[in-house]
Design an enzyme around this catalytic site. Structure first.
Site, PDB file in Angstrom:
ATOM      1  N   ASN A  10       0.871  -1.177   0.000  1.00 49.48           N
ATOM      2  CA  ASN A  10       0.000   0.000   0.000  1.00 49.48           C
ATOM      3  C   ASN A  10       0.909   1.229   0.000  1.00 49.48           C
ATOM      4  OD1 ASN A  10      -1.776   2.052   0.519  1.00 49.48           O
ATOM      5  ND2 ASN A  10      -2.254   1.414   2.622  1.00 49.48           N
ATOM      6  N   LYS A  12       0.113   4.316  -0.215  1.00 48.53           N
ATOM      7  CA  LYS A  12      -0.458   5.517   0.431  1.00 48.53           C
ATOM      8  C   LYS A  12      -0.187   6.743  -0.446  1.00 48.53           C
ATOM      9  CE  LYS A  12       0.131   3.108   4.732  1.00 48.53           C
ATOM     10  NZ  LYS A  12       0.205   3.156   6.188  1.00 48.53           N
ATOM     11  N   HIS A  96      -9.372   1.587   4.840  1.00 47.09           N
ATOM     12  CA  HIS A  96      -8.067   1.662   5.504  1.00 47.09           C
ATOM     13  C   HIS A  96      -8.192   2.627   6.694  1.00 47.09           C
ATOM     14  CE1 HIS A  96      -3.918   2.633   6.357  1.00 47.09           C
ATOM     15  NE2 HIS A  96      -3.612   1.485   5.775  1.00 47.09           N
ATOM     16  N   GLU A  98      -6.437   4.916   7.770  1.00 50.84           N
ATOM     17  CA  GLU A  98      -6.149   6.331   7.485  1.00 50.84           C
ATOM     18  C   GLU A  98      -7.336   7.007   6.813  1.00 50.84           C
ATOM     19  OE1 GLU A  98      -2.435   5.497   5.535  1.00 50.84           O
ATOM     20  OE2 GLU A  98      -1.628   4.883   7.486  1.00 50.84           O
ATOM     21  N   GLU A 168      -5.582  -4.820  10.398  1.00 47.78           N
ATOM     22  CA  GLU A 168      -4.488  -3.878  10.621  1.00 47.78           C
ATOM     23  C   GLU A 168      -4.736  -3.090  11.908  1.00 47.78           C
ATOM     24  OE1 GLU A 168      -2.351  -2.776   6.716  1.00 47.78           O
ATOM     25  OE2 GLU A 168      -4.080  -1.474   6.926  1.00 47.78           O
ATOM     26  N   GLY A 174       2.777   1.899  10.634  1.00 50.17           N
ATOM     27  CA  GLY A 174       3.799   2.935  10.506  1.00 50.17           C
ATOM     28  C   GLY A 174       4.537   3.246  11.799  1.00 50.17           C
ATOM     29  N   SER A 214       3.432  -2.558  10.159  1.00 46.12           N
ATOM     30  CA  SER A 214       4.884  -2.679  10.362  1.00 46.12           C
ATOM     31  C   SER A 214       5.435  -4.042   9.944  1.00 46.12           C
ATOM     32  CB  SER A 214       5.260  -2.354  11.816  1.00 46.12           C
ATOM     33  OG  SER A 214       4.931  -1.013  12.114  1.00 46.12           O
TER      34      SER A 214
END
Ligand code: PGA
Length: 251
Positions: A10, A12, A96, A98, A168, A174, A214
């Site tokens: 991904n 992003k 996702h 985010e 996730e 991250g 991660s």
């Protein structure tokens, strides 16, 4: 039933069109590596890079990172499924964390997108996962259950071959704090149990459930070996061609 492992990068909001093209110049080597492993690999570039990657990444899966549920209309700044499909793209991420965090996306909105994607014969990677506060207060399963039940509400059993679920945990994305394989396996197994409740065990056994957060070349194989984890959704470590190739090699 054996589920094929899937490694999905991904990107992003990273990689311009030129940078995406540079990544793709290494794709033939990656595909060669993959052929020996019998796994699926793919990347999710920004909307702007979708066409370039589709044209230059051989038979890698190319996924959009999001879509709108409407075919067209007065939605400034959004991108519709027909626009994505026209590029030959038939995969899309939905929900996702985010998007949930920065674009106020709810599981109900995700459900509308998932239904629209399925109507368009596209494959969905539906992302679920709890925040750090929810993890620390032991609410992981409650959150994941709610996200899954609402996100996949009214999806027909026969359409589940178009669904991939990605677990996730938000606190692991991250941050370098990857969830232990034990935690990831426990929640991916729980997701499969919920999928069995919704669609029957036979279908649940065919749906791929990924772990993300991660994942790096050093830990990717630990996850891949776990029975209920069918692959990884990788952010940071998927950006550089070397690192992505390393991920493949280590599986
Ligand atoms: P990360 O991101 O690998 O950089 O933690 C994972 C993701 O958001 O899919």
């Amino acid at each position: 039933m054996a589920r094929r492992k899937l490694l999905l990068g991904n990107w992003k909001m990273n990689h311009t069109i030129a940078e995406s093209k540079e990544f793709c110049s290494h794709s033939a080597d990656m595909i060669k590596l993959v052929a020996e492993k019998g796994i699926d690999i793919g990347v999710a570039p920004s909307y702007l890079s979708l066409q370039t990657v589709k044209e230059n990444a051989g038979n890698m899966i190319v996924a959009a990172q999001d879509c709108h549920f409407a075919d067209h209309g007065a939605y400034t700044g959004f991108v519709s499924i027909p626009m994505i499909k026209e590029l030959g793209i038939d995969w899309c991420l939905v929900g996702h964390s985010e998007r949930r965090l920065y674009a106020a996306e709810t599981s109900l909105t995700c459900n509308r997108k998932i239904k629209a994607l399925i109507e368009n014969k596209m494959t969905v990677v539906y992302c679920v996962g709890e925040s750090l506060a929810d993890f620390e207060s032991g609410r992981t399963k409650a959150i994941v259950k709610e996200q899954l039940l609402i996100g996949l509400m009214d999806i027909a059993k026969e359409d589940t071959d178009k669904i991939v679920v990605a677990y996730e945990p938000v606190w692991s994305i991250g941050t370098g704090k990857n969830a232990s394989v034990e935690i990831a396996e426990d929640i991916c197994g729980y997701i499969r149990k919920l999928l069995a409740d919704m669609f029957g065990q036979e279908k649940a056994d065919t749906i791929r459930v990924l772990y993300g957060g991660s994942v790096k070349p050093v830990n990717v194989n630990e996850y891949m070996k776990a029975p209920d984890i069918d692959g990884a959704l990788v952010g940071g470590a998927s950006l550089a061609p070397d690192s992505f190739a390393e991920l493949i090699k280590n599986i």
